[in-house]
Design an enzyme around this catalytic site. Structure first.
Site, PDB file in Angstrom:
ATOM      1  N   LYS A  68       0.835  -1.200   0.000  1.00 54.34           N
ATOM      2  CA  LYS A  68       0.000   0.000   0.000  1.00 54.34           C
ATOM      3  C   LYS A  68       0.875   1.257   0.000  1.00 54.34           C
ATOM      4  O   LYS A  68       0.671   2.174  -0.780  1.00 54.34           O
ATOM      5  CB  LYS A  68      -0.889  -0.030   1.240  1.00 54.34           C
ATOM      6  N   GLU A  77      10.967  -4.754   3.363  1.00 53.10           N
ATOM      7  CA  GLU A  77      10.979  -6.180   3.014  1.00 53.10           C
ATOM      8  C   GLU A  77      10.475  -6.381   1.586  1.00 53.10           C
ATOM      9  O   GLU A  77      11.067  -7.111   0.781  1.00 53.10           O
ATOM     10  CB  GLU A  77      10.070  -6.977   3.965  1.00 53.10           C
ATOM     11  N   GLU A  95      -2.894  -6.302  16.340  1.00 50.15           N
ATOM     12  CA  GLU A  95      -2.439  -5.005  15.836  1.00 50.15           C
ATOM     13  C   GLU A  95      -3.562  -3.971  15.995  1.00 50.15           C
ATOM     14  O   GLU A  95      -3.309  -2.791  16.191  1.00 50.15           O
ATOM     15  CB  GLU A  95      -2.011  -5.115  14.366  1.00 50.15           C
ATOM     16  N   HIS A 110      -2.904 -32.791  20.114  1.00 51.25           N
ATOM     17  CA  HIS A 110      -1.749 -33.625  20.442  1.00 51.25           C
ATOM     18  C   HIS A 110      -0.552 -32.772  20.840  1.00 51.25           C
ATOM     19  O   HIS A 110       0.567 -33.280  20.917  1.00 51.25           O
ATOM     20  CB  HIS A 110      -1.392 -34.508  19.246  1.00 51.25           C
TER      21      HIS A 110
HETATM   22  C1  G6Q Z   1      -1.508  -3.599   8.737  1.00 53.15           C
HETATM   23  C2  G6Q Z   1      -0.263  -2.891   8.878  1.00 53.15           C
HETATM   24  C3  G6Q Z   1       0.938  -3.589   8.272  1.00 53.15           C
HETATM   25  C4  G6Q Z   1       1.091  -3.411   6.767  1.00 53.15           C
HETATM   26  C5  G6Q Z   1       2.480  -3.883   6.357  1.00 53.15           C
HETATM   27  C6  G6Q Z   1       2.712  -3.787   4.867  1.00 53.15           C
HETATM   28  O1  G6Q Z   1      -2.574  -3.155   9.070  1.00 53.15           O
HETATM   29  O2  G6Q Z   1      -0.408  -1.602   8.425  1.00 53.15           O
HETATM   30  O3  G6Q Z   1       0.975  -4.963   8.573  1.00 53.15           O
HETATM   31  O4  G6Q Z   1       0.102  -4.104   6.076  1.00 53.15           O
HETATM   32  O5  G6Q Z   1       3.439  -3.139   7.045  1.00 53.15           O
HETATM   33  O6  G6Q Z   1       2.559  -2.469   4.447  1.00 53.15           O
HETATM   34  P1  G6Q Z   1       2.542  -2.090   2.929  1.00 53.15           P
HETATM   35  O7  G6Q Z   1       1.343  -2.715   2.289  1.00 53.15           O
HETATM   36  O8  G6Q Z   1       2.496  -0.609   2.897  1.00 53.15           O
HETATM   37  O9  G6Q Z   1       3.806  -2.648   2.323  1.00 53.15           O
END
Ligand code: G6Q
Length: 540
Positions: free
Chosen positions: A209, A215, A353, A384
């Site tokens: 997003k 990463e 979260e 188990h």
């Molecule tokens: C979720 C968080 C977090 C996010 C990741 C990936 O609600 O905001 O887990 O989804 O950090 O973020 P991007 O989609 O911006 O890479």
């Protein structure tokens, strides 16, 4: 919108506190049969059986009052209509609408948030066209061959929900379509996936997003390098799902670009393009629409004010009863379905979260516990492993058991007079009853105190539609709890500090790289002291 007050300022809180001094005792005898019939809440294809919770008529009435007084459903409706709920009053905060429900508000005549839903429709139309192109061969690789594999690169909300849903529905996969995931910045995560693939027939779906996540961007570059080494043009293989005007919003670098929007939180984004592109590739467009249909049905069920008719709200309130009034710090979510193997991991993020917060929506410290620790594994495997502690440990662990009457693949066999599905369901029900009723014994080591609450969520079969409903049920459960606790369930400031310090350490590693004696930056004590000099503990 009702006034946003702390839960302990509501009259129902005192009532529940008084009632919690003598909660319903499940261990007295097997629960009476009429309790099973009446403690059943139905919605969007799911039955919530809660006879094995420590509640009775007065507690349920007080929980209804808690829901009414806190305006839980009014807040939910306001959320669906686009209220700015992601905020902390009087402090700098995200100040955003929360409109994940708009992504699936496609089926009734009038969407609650028409602008957001029409943006969702635009993206869905782009996706439908792209998927049709894959089908007809209009979209193909350099040699005109069909794509067989898709690698989904993303982390956190851009990985967990989509991956859990994909695994949940792998039984519905289209023949000849395989999906793989890379999330961790651990280089072995990417290497293990990429080395086994025929890249010439592989799509890579990069999902972020923000378009800035370390990463994901690192893994994208690793994947691009692998394509370049194979003599393939990434622009013919890479897809992007990102926010408008993010650094990744650069359609020229990608075969196709899709958008997700600022008003959808990452952990609530599985039904947006974040999940749609990969799920559409794997399951087909129609199956993805079925996921949305199921989610929309549960979103509608969540508008019901009577808690006995609203599974998400009731589950939320039972959770609050266990957490705040019976003092249970964790909840185990135990799907009796192998396909839901990563669903608890998704719920861990969704719940912890969202509701792992210590200040209320006015920025004040909250005087009561909020989000519980969420954990679990599929049954019967968990039986188990860790159920010993759930049955006889010193901590009371409320459980949520998820099951289906019929299995996904039409394959099952009678062995010793019962099918495997019957064995699975018998175990689910047996656990719920055993936890409730316990067992007397003269041998103290074989005594089960019982009185351990569980809830059972049951649907006919795990299909795209019920998967969508289950996803939405837990999303609604989590936001209802946040509404009642008066916390902001939509931000995640708690993940920032570690990220900030990692960036400082990486800067230090980068500087060390110029040093001849450089050891890769790993475990270098000088790094720690420099980091301290750079400002730890940190102050914003
Ligand atoms: C979720 C968080 C977090 C996010 C990741 C990936 O609600 O905001 O887990 O989804 O950090 O973020 P991007 O989609 O911006 O890479």
């Amino acid at each position: 919108m009702p006034a946003l007050r702390n839960m302990d300022a509501l009259a129902a809180y005192e009532k529940l506190a008084a009632l919690s001094r003598h909660p319903y005792d499940l261990s007295r005898s097997a629960p009476p049969p009429d309790r099973f019939a009446s403690y059943l809440c139905r919605g969007a294809g799911f039955d919530l059986l809660y006879a094995t919770q420590r509640v009775d008529g007065p507690v349920l009435a007080a929980l209804q009052e808690l829901a009414d007084e806190s305006g839980a459903v009014d807040q939910f409706l306001a959320m669906k209509k686009g209220a700015v709920l992601n905020r902390i009053e009087g402090y700098a905060s995200e100040e955003r609408q929360v409109l994940h429900t708009a992504m699936r508000d496609l089926f009734a005549g009038h969407p609650h948030a028409p602008e957001a839903t029409s943006l969702a429709r635009e993206e869905l139309a782009k996706l439908e066209d792209f998927l049709a192109g894959l089908e007809t061969g209009r979209v193909a690789n350099e040699r005109g061959e069909a794509f067989t594999d898709l690698v989904h690169i993303g982390i956190g909300g851009s990985d967990l929900g989509p991956r859990a849903v994909y695994l949940g529905l792998a039984a519905f996969r289209r023949p000849g379509r395989n999906v793989h995931f890379i999330s961790n910045v651990d280089p072995d995560d990417a290497a293990a996936v990429i080395r086994g693939l025929d890249l010439s027939r592989t799509l890579v779906n990069v999902v972020s997003k923000s378009g800035t996540t370390l990463e994901t961007l690192t893994n994208e570059e690793l994947a691009r390098a692998a394509f370049a080494r194979a003599g393939l043009d990434p622009r013919r293989h890479f897809l992007a799902v990102t926010g408008q005007s993010s650094p990744m919003d650069n359609p020229e670098r990608y075969l196709r670009s899709f958008y997700m929007f600022g008003f959808i939180g990452g952990r609530y984004s599985a039904t947006s393009m974040v999940g749609a592109v990969m799920l559409g590739f794997a399951l087909g467009y129609e199956n993805f629409i079925e996921i949305l249909r199921g989610a929309s049905e549960m979103d509608t069920a969540a508008e019901e004010r009577d808690i006995r008719q609203n599974p998400a709200l009731l589950l939320a309130l039972l959770g609050i009863w266990n957490r705040n009034f019976l003092g249970c710090p964790t909840v185990a979510i135990l799907p009796y379905s192998q396909a839901l193997i990563r669903f608890t991991a998704h719920l861990q993020q969704l719940d912890m979260e969202s509701n792992g917060k210590s200040v209320n929506r006015q920025g004040q410290k909250i005087p009561y516990p909020t989000g519980p620790i969420v954990w679990g594994e599929p049954g019967t495997n968990g039986q188990h492993a860790f159920y010993q502690l759930i049955h006889q440990g010193t901590e009371i662990i409320p459980t949520e058991l998820i099951g289906f009457r019929y299995n996904q693949y039409q394959e099952d066999t009678l062995i010793e007079g019962t099918t495997s599905q019957e064995k699975l369901m018998a175990n689910l029900l047996a656990q719920s009853l055993a936890l409730a009723t316990g067992q007397e014994s003269d041998n103290p080591n074989r005594r089960f105190a019982g009185n351990r609450p569980s809830a059972v969520l049951m649907a006919d079969r795990l299909t795209p539609r019920t998967m969508g409903a289950l996803l939405a049920l837990y999303e609604a459960k989590v936001v209802f709890q946040g509404f009642v606790w008066n916390i902001n369930s939509f931000d995640q400031e708690g993940v920032q500090l570690g990220k900030k310090l990692a960036t400082r350490l990486l800067d230090h590693f980068g500087r060390c790289r110029q040093d001849a004696a450089y050891n890769g930056g790993m475990m270098d004590p000088a790094g720690w002291s420099l980091l301290q000099a750079a400002g730890v503990p940190a102050r914003e």
